[in-house]
Design an enzyme around this catalytic site. Structure first.
Site, PDB file in Angstrom:
ATOM      1  N   LYS A 506       7.898 -13.626 -13.578  1.00 10.45           N
ATOM      2  CA  LYS A 506       8.002 -14.943 -14.238  1.00 10.45           C
ATOM      3  C   LYS A 506       6.697 -15.430 -14.855  1.00 10.45           C
ATOM      4  O   LYS A 506       6.666 -15.895 -15.973  1.00 10.45           O
ATOM      5  CB  LYS A 506       8.488 -15.978 -13.236  1.00 10.45           C
ATOM      6  CG  LYS A 506       9.879 -15.677 -12.714  1.00 10.45           C
ATOM      7  CD  LYS A 506      10.408 -16.820 -11.879  1.00 10.45           C
ATOM      8  CE  LYS A 506      11.712 -16.424 -11.202  1.00 10.45           C
ATOM      9  NZ  LYS A 506      11.529 -15.438 -10.120  1.00 10.45           N
ATOM     10  N   LYS A 578       8.255   4.332  -7.845  1.00  9.91           N
ATOM     11  CA  LYS A 578       8.538   5.769  -7.923  1.00  9.91           C
ATOM     12  C   LYS A 578       9.279   6.176  -9.197  1.00  9.91           C
ATOM     13  O   LYS A 578       9.477   7.351  -9.445  1.00  9.91           O
ATOM     14  CB  LYS A 578       9.460   6.192  -6.773  1.00  9.91           C
ATOM     15  CG  LYS A 578       8.961   5.950  -5.412  1.00  9.91           C
ATOM     16  CD  LYS A 578       9.959   6.550  -4.445  1.00  9.91           C
ATOM     17  CE  LYS A 578      10.061   5.880  -3.124  1.00  9.91           C
ATOM     18  NZ  LYS A 578       9.928   4.478  -2.942  1.00  9.91           N
ATOM     19  N   ALA A 610       4.369   6.080   2.127  1.00 11.40           N
ATOM     20  CA  ALA A 610       3.506   4.879   2.054  1.00 11.40           C
ATOM     21  C   ALA A 610       2.021   5.285   2.029  1.00 11.40           C
ATOM     22  O   ALA A 610       1.600   5.999   1.129  1.00 11.40           O
ATOM     23  CB  ALA A 610       3.817   3.930   3.190  1.00 11.40           C
ATOM     24  N   LEU A 612       0.398   7.335   3.963  1.00 12.98           N
ATOM     25  CA  LEU A 612       0.034   8.663   4.498  1.00 12.98           C
ATOM     26  C   LEU A 612      -0.496   9.559   3.380  1.00 12.98           C
ATOM     27  O   LEU A 612       0.035   9.558   2.273  1.00 12.98           O
ATOM     28  CB  LEU A 612       1.266   9.333   5.119  1.00 12.98           C
ATOM     29  CG  LEU A 612       1.836   8.717   6.392  1.00 12.98           C
ATOM     30  CD1 LEU A 612       3.101   9.478   6.808  1.00 12.98           C
ATOM     31  CD2 LEU A 612       0.800   8.775   7.505  1.00 12.98           C
ATOM     32  N   ASP A 677      16.592   7.380  -2.430  1.00 13.83           N
ATOM     33  CA  ASP A 677      15.154   7.201  -2.253  1.00 13.83           C
ATOM     34  C   ASP A 677      14.516   8.479  -1.699  1.00 13.83           C
ATOM     35  O   ASP A 677      13.450   8.901  -2.157  1.00 13.83           O
ATOM     36  CB  ASP A 677      14.914   6.014  -1.312  1.00 13.83           C
ATOM     37  CG  ASP A 677      13.454   5.647  -1.246  1.00 13.83           C
ATOM     38  OD1 ASP A 677      12.874   5.358  -2.309  1.00 13.83           O
ATOM     39  OD2 ASP A 677      12.879   5.688  -0.145  1.00 13.83           O
ATOM     40  N   LYS A 681      11.799  11.169  -3.347  1.00 11.45           N
ATOM     41  CA  LYS A 681      10.541  11.557  -2.699  1.00 11.45           C
ATOM     42  C   LYS A 681      10.387  13.073  -2.647  1.00 11.45           C
ATOM     43  O   LYS A 681       9.321  13.594  -2.960  1.00 11.45           O
ATOM     44  CB  LYS A 681      10.486  10.971  -1.292  1.00 11.45           C
ATOM     45  CG  LYS A 681      10.235   9.465  -1.311  1.00 11.45           C
ATOM     46  CD  LYS A 681      10.313   8.884   0.073  1.00 11.45           C
ATOM     47  CE  LYS A 681      10.022   7.386   0.047  1.00 11.45           C
ATOM     48  NZ  LYS A 681      10.424   6.723   1.279  1.00 11.45           N
TER      49      LYS A 681
END
Ligand code: ADP
Ligand code: ASP
Ligand code: MG
Length: 814
Positions: A506, A578, A610, A612, A677, A681
């Site tokens: 916004k 991603k 995340a 790692l 998801d 990955k």
């Protein structure tokens, strides 16, 4: 004797004039004081001259303005009887100015003779008034009009000095004079007919230097509004600092290339007699300033300063008929010389196919006419092309006597500029290697100066400028981490990390000096403007800051469309989003290619696991020649959390709901629960392993019942989890019966990838995977039997923000 010159700001207000008087009154030795016009007055005079020449009556109000500036000074600094005397002097001078300007106005012509007369008024007034003020304060002072002793030819505005006559005049005047102080106007002189001439803009420094030479002064002081000659123009480079010691040659190079603090011709007369110059700040006289002298021993600095000249035009003469033909450059230079055009920079390709020259932009038109006329015959015969003129350019130069004995300086200069997308149009390095200069676009000057300054002067401190989009859970944490780590980053990593922009879908907020991170949310609410992706991008480009990083903390599928554009502008991209890496292979490959081509990082460590270090580890394996044979992984922190907490007490629906509120799932939980998801990955890991693979090549054995798979909204999906409770209970009971854990596993083996729920028995490394942890097993040529294992928290805003932070720091090490 000491010669002290005071510039425009130094005599620009009553307060500053008092400071000048204090400085002079405290001197034990005899002093010669040279003063400029009151700050801004020369500009006003020349503006009035141009208005009059163009038939504009506004010149009259400019005269009034000039008069008022001086009346105010007289009123403030002189007592009544002296005021009267000075006011009379002022009105005579203003009358003369009026007459000359009126002549210009009527004739609509501004001959050099009139221009010099007009421009000289500033120094005539300032020197006389300061003389009166000093006299009133009881100082032993004489006034000498420089025009009586400084003689030049008749090039009125930029007159050439008649050295012999001038030195003779100055010497004989000072031999006879006995006052402790003598004050003279800078800048002004006269020709053999005693007509007023001037020594060029900034010429008061030169006046002082001429006198210093003629009287064998002990020292020449240049008092100005900055504390010396700086490592770069302090108005453009905040981190610039005064150079303590500098050689005549270095000072000359810096001033020729735009360090306006000293007028270039000033150095030669004092260099001839080895008289040191000291540049000091009238407003802060206690500061050391800069000493310019012959021997600057013990100073090992290679680059002494960086300067620049703006408003440059680049002329290129090229053509096949130039190769091996003698006399081409002679004719080119002659054509420019005959038009009095000053050349600032020359390069010639060794093939002699082209010659490049930089001149002042205002002379470009004249140069084009002169050169094309000179080569008219060759141009008709197509042996030489018409002169190419490019404008809106600038020259930047690195200067230092010691650069010649150090390798790699130009390499570093051009690498730094290249990494920051500063395009270099031409390069020149003198054989003495005191100066390396490059022609760049004017719009890049500030960025180039700051980049080079950081690289050569700032103890390897690097400033990183962040443009952050997405301020949900992750974005907020990231901003907070950056705020907390500020001091640490500076002290241990030598990084200054600034957030220049923050935006959500916004509103957006930009602050070129860095947003105050202790108050950013209120600032965004109060001062944010409507955001849209195009204007965000345009603003980033317009700011043109070095080491810029675009940070995408969103899951938006629109933002990745901009990554390529950012990379092409050498702006790094760091994303936890991603989409870009898991859409079509061609797009992914293109971004990797652009990142390499523009030497600009595109980092997305947080796409998998995340914070790692999964992608980084994988990249290191591949870069060192290893090959991935097999991957087994639990890559969904959210699914792991869900299946670890799904038990007799907590229904599947409850657990999914909780995972959402804790921020472990994507905003749309179907992306996690459908396996998409995890597919993304493993796809990214495989692509980073060098495999060309698309999402639809990955087998997905969904554990969701058709009733949940086919829902059209998040709400319906969540409802379906309640209705299908029996289905999920069955899965759980089956696992319990077999003494197994349910894990959502991604696998790659024998060239095939798949994702799906698996029963994991207690001997498997996945069995004890807690909470929202992730685990990856890489089997490679090197890690054949015992895999390389990476395990740890694989979801959550904190660790994801940390991973993004890590990527941002990595962009600084590019
Ligand atoms: P004065 O009126 O005292 O002669 P100038 O305006 O001519 O002063 O010169 C001083 C100005 O030069 C500074 O205010 C600064 O903006 C500019 N400048 C440009 N480059 C440099 C530099 N490398 N070091 C110091 N000042 C610089
Ligand atoms: N007043 C002149 C100028 O502004 C000379 C000087 O200040 O040195 O160019
Ligand atoms: Mg000056």
């Amino acid at each position: 004797m000491i010669v002290s010159k005071f510039g425009g700001t130094s005599v620009g207000s009553a307060k500053n004039i008092q400071k000048v008087i204090q400085i002079i009154a405290h001197k034990k030795k005899r002093s010669v004081v040279v003063v400029s016009a009151v700050g801004g007055v020369t500009n006003l005079l020349l503006k009035a001259a141009n208005k009059a020449k163009n038939g504009k009556k506004e010149y009259i109000s400019i005269i009034k303005e000039i008069q008022k500036i001086h009346i105010d000074l007289i009123d403030e600094l002189l007592n009544k009887p002296n005021q009267k005397n000075c006011e009379e002097f002022l009105s005579v001078q203003i009358q003369a100015l009026n007459d000359t300007l009126n002549g210009v106005f009527l004739l609509k012509d501004l001959p050099g003779k009139s221009a010099a007369k007009i421009a000289s008024t500033g120094e005539i007034l300032s020197s006389y008034f300061i003389f009166e003020i000093m006299k009133q304060q009881g100082l032993d002072i004489d006034f000498k009009d420089s025009r009586e002793i400084i003689k030049t030819n008749s090039t009125f505005l930029n007159a050439e000095l008649n050295y012999d006559q001038t030195y003779g005049n100055v010497k004989s005047y000072f031999e006879k004079n006995t006052n402790k102080i003598v004050i003279l106007p800078g800048f002004i002189s006269s020709d053999s007919q005693n007509e007023t001439t001037t020594l060029g803009r900034g010429g008061s420094d030169f006046t002082a230097s001429i006198i210093a030479n003629a009287i064998d002064a002990d020292i020449l002081e240049i008092w100005t509004d900055v504390s010396g000659m700086y490592t770069a123009n302090p108005k453009l480079v905040k981190q610039a600092r005064p150079i303590e010691q500098i050689s005549y040659q270095e000072a000359m190079e810096l001033s020729h290339f735009g360090a306006k603090v000293i007028y270039p011709p000033t150095i030669q007369p004092v260099l001839d007699k080895e008289i040191p110059i000291i540049i000091k700040n009238t407003l802060f006289p206690q500061e050391n300033g800069t000493t310019i002298s012959k021997n600057v021993n013990g100073n090992r600095t290679t680059v002494k300063g960086i300067s620049h000249i703006d408003d440059i035009a680049l002329l290129t003469l090229e053509g096949n008929g130039m190769i091996g033909v003698p006399g081409i450059s002679k004719r080119l230079f002659e054509a420019l010389f005959l038009k009095n055009i000053n050349i600032k920079f020359i390069t010639q390709a060794s093939s002699e196919h082209s010659i490049c020259i930089a001149i002042d932009k205002s002379e470009a038109h004249l140069a084009k006419e002169a050169v094309d006329q000179q080569f008219e015959y060759e141009i008709i015969q197509h042996k030489v092309n018409p002169l190419i003129v490019e404008k809106d350019l600038a020259i930047i130069a690195l200067v230092g006597d010691n650069m010649k004995s150090h390798q790699g300086i130009s390499g570093k200069m051009f690498r730094e500029l290249g990494d920051n997308n500063v395009n270099i149009r031409a390069i020149a390095q003198g054989s003495t290697e005191k100066n390396i200069s490059a022609v760049i676009a004017s719009k890049d000057v500030k960025k180039a100066l700051n980049t080079l300054h950081a690289a050569f002067f700032e103890d390897h401190i690097k400033q990183i400028n962040l443009f952050v989009v997405g301020i949900g859970n992750v974005g907020k944490k990231l901003i907070e981490q950056i705020r907390q780590q500020k001091e640490f980053l500076l002290n241990s990593q030598h990084l200054i990390m600034r957030i220049i922009a923050i935006s959500n879908s916004k509103v957006m907020l930009f602050n070129e000096d860095g947003i105050d991170l202790s108050n950013w949310e209120a600032e965004l609410m109060d001062n944010g403007v409507r955001s849209d992706l195009d204007s965000f991008y345009n603003k980033v480009i317009e700011l043109n800051l070095r080491n810029s990083v675009f940070v995408d903390n969103t899951a938006s599928d629109l933002l990745p469309n901009f990554y390529a554009n950012y990379l092409k502008q050498s702006i790094s991209v760091v994303a936890c989003n991603k989409i870009a890496c898991s859409s079509s292979y061609v797009d992914y490959k293109n971004l990797k290619y652009l990142s390499r081509k523009y030497h600009t990082p595109y980092l997305f460590e947080t796409n998998v696991g995340a914070g790692l270090p999964i992608i980084d580890t994988l990249n290191n394996l591949i870069a060192s020649g290893d090959q991935i044979i097999k991957i087994q992984a639990v890559l969904s922190g959210s699914l792991n959390f869900i299946f670890n907490n799904f038990n007799a007490k907590n229904s599947f629906y409850d657990v999914v709901k909780k995972a959402g509120t804790e921020g472990y799932t994507e905003p749309d939980p179907r992306i996690d629960l459908s396996g998409v998801d995890v597919m993304r990955k493993i796809l990214i890991l495989l692509r980073e392993s060098g495999k060309e693979i698309e999402l639809d090549e990955i087998e997905n054995n969904s554990f969701l019942p058709p009733g949940s798979l086919q829902t059209e909204s998040v709400e319906n999906f969540m409802d379906s989890l309640k209705h299908e409770a029996g289905h999920f209970e069955k899965l759980r009971n089956n696992a319990e019966k077999n003494q197994c854990q349910l894990k959502y596993v991604a696998e790659y083996q024998n060239g095939k990838a798949k994702v799906g729920l698996q029963l994991i028995d207690k001997n498997h490394p996945f069995y004890n995977l807690d909470g929202k942890d992730n685990i990856v097993l890489f089997f490679s040529n090197r890690y054949k039997d015992q895999p390389l294992i990476i395990k740890g928290a694989g979801a959550g805003a904190d660790v994801t923000a940390m991973g993004i932070f890590g990527d941002i720091i990595r962009t600084g090490n590019k």
